[in-house]
Design an enzyme around this catalytic site. Structure first.
Site, PDB file in Angstrom:
ATOM      1  N   ASP A   1       0.835  -1.203   0.000  1.00  0.00           N
ATOM      2  CA  ASP A   1       0.000   0.000   0.000  1.00  0.00           C
ATOM      3  C   ASP A   1       0.874   1.259   0.000  1.00  0.00           C
ATOM      4  OD1 ASP A   1      -2.324   1.499   0.139  1.00  0.00           O
ATOM      5  OD2 ASP A   1      -3.029   0.602   2.022  1.00  0.00           O
TER       6      ASP A   1
ATOM      7  N   ASP B   1     -10.186   4.746  -1.094  1.00  0.00           N
ATOM      8  CA  ASP B   1     -10.793   3.904  -0.063  1.00  0.00           C
ATOM      9  C   ASP B   1     -12.290   4.133  -0.006  1.00  0.00           C
ATOM     10  OD1 ASP B   1      -8.239   3.139   0.590  1.00  0.00           O
ATOM     11  OD2 ASP B   1      -8.393   3.678   2.705  1.00  0.00           O
TER      12      ASP B   1
END
Length: 438
Positions: free
Chosen positions: A286, A347
């Site tokens: 990430d 997200d």
């Protein structure tokens, strides 16, 4: 460093019907189609400009801009046009569109190639297919700790949900531990006080017939970490001699690991080999944008995009070809050919509207906007990851979010405390995990 923009094309349009597709820089950058009189989504503060958009690039007001890809439907019946980077993994020009009455002008700060077709999504899909990549392998189904526990996750939380998967008969292939197990960003092999044994959890997961997965942000370094204190020479520097700035998150101004430094590369290799030896074979990596930031590196002959790709290739070599690699927060075009799956949106969140009113930030609205616009990537560049299903009753418009996740046909991951699900949540989670990107 941006280069001057030079003219590429001038195209007549119907201003009422024309549509422009902007391709954002990385996973979280807004991407999608706009009418000519729309205001495209832009960063709402300087930190998000660094963390979620193309750093150092400011788009003039009233202009549209794609990073390596920009498409135009003129709206007058003439062919749709796509301008694309000829060598997208090594050089990603910014491609800009401005309007001058009934004509739009295209310019770019690097070389581009033009393609034509019948509609934007089909043309993008054809461009992707033309890269000649092998079809991605089937994606596993996943349970992820993040959206229920965030950084407060404990080892006991993981064990509770592992048992619940059996109780609820959920077809979960991978149990993925997210952020919170480690002491600090960069200190990946040192556990936080909430975890006792990383290998022990992996053993417990595998004993129940599931695969063990784990999260890292491999190119980020917390300034309070032991790595930063002991090995400042492993960090990318800024031109003025300070540390390259990767944005602010977790309450810290973040630094960047320099994988062109042999000792830093050896450390990162050891991290991933150790995790692989412990039984982890699913890796979510990430905040990858950090590896592509400009800066002064140990090897000054390596540009930022080459350093980024080399860093990811180092990780792949360490985990092996059989392990599953999911990218997130990653520069899109420079990542082609590196990943099994890729997050293709910001997200999600338990709420619809984006945080900070920025379409790169967590929220179901921005995740749907960009995720739908990048559907052309699925099965051509990688398996798309639309982000996790959240089906618990407290999630706003959970039915709509589940429908979006299901429609992508991509990687299917649940991120609820499973025992908190009501009958609809259990049934929906089971149904989506039974399909997905297989």
């Amino acid at each position: 460093m941006q280069h001057p923009f030079t003219p590429v094309a001038a195209v007549p349009v119907d201003p009422r019907r024309a549509r422009v597709h902007e391709e954002g820089w990385q996973s979280w950058s807004p991407s999608g189609a706009y009418a000519l009189d729309d205001a495209p989504y832009r960063p709402t503060d300087g930190n998000w400009a660094t963390v979620c958009y193309r750093p150092g690039v400011t788009v003039p007001e009233g202009a549209f801009q794609g990073e390596g890809l920009l498409a135009l439907d003129p709206g007058d019946g003439s062919p749709v046009r796509l301008w694309a980077a000829p060598d997208p993994v090594r050089e990603v020009p910014s491609i800009r569109l401005t309007r001058a009455g009934t004509v739009v002008e295209i310019s770019a700060d690097g070389p581009v190639k033009e393609y034509t077709g019948t509609d934007v999504r089909t043309l993008l899909a054809e461009w992707a297919a033309g890269l000649g990549l092998a079809a991605p392998r089937p994606a596993p189904t996943v349970w992820c700790s993040w959206y229920e526990y965030f950084t407060a996750v404990t080892e006991d939380d993981v064990h509770e949900n592992l048992r619940a998967m059996d109780t609820l008969d959920l077809p979960v292939d991978v149990v993925q531990i997210d952020d919170g197990y480690q002491r600090a960003l960069g200190d990946w092999l040192t556990l936080s006080g909430r975890f006792r044994s990383r290998s022990g959890i992996a053993d417990a997961i595998r004993a129940r017939g599931r695969r063990a997965g784990i999260w890292t942000a491999p190119f980020l370094v917390d300034p309070s970490s032991e790595l930063a204190a002991r090995h400042p020479g492993w960090l990318v520097r800024s031109a003025d001699g300070g540390f390259a700035h990767a944005g602010r998150n977790w309450g810290h101004d973040l630094r960047v690991l320099d994988t062109t430094h042999p000792d830093a590369a050896a450390y990162l290799t050891d991290v991933f080999r150790t995790m692989g030896a412990e039984g982890y074979d699913y890796f979510k990596v990430d905040f990858l944008y950090a590896g592509a930031l400009d800066g002064v590196r140990h090897d000054d002959t390596v540009d930022a995009l080459t350093a980024y790709r080399s860093g990811v290739e180092l990780i792949r070599a360490a985990i092996g070809e059989d392990a599953y690699l999911l990218g997130c927060g990653a520069p899109v075009l420079p990542s082609i050919g590196l990943f099994d799956a890729m997050r293709v949106s910001p997200d999600t969140a338990p709420h619809r509207r984006p945080e900070a009113d920025d379409y790169s930030q967590p929220g179901q609205d921005p995740a749907e906007f960009t995720g739908a616009a990048r559907q052309w990537q699925h099965g051509r560049l990688w398996t798309n990851d639309p982000d996790c299903l959240m089906a618990r009753p407290a999630v706003e418009t959970r039915e709509r979010w589940a429908a979006h996740v299901e429609a992508t046909g991509g990687l299917m991951a649940s991120s609820d405390r499973l025992l908190s699900l009501d009958p609809w949540g259990v049934d929906t989670t089971r149904r989506l995990l039974s399909g997905g990107g297989r």
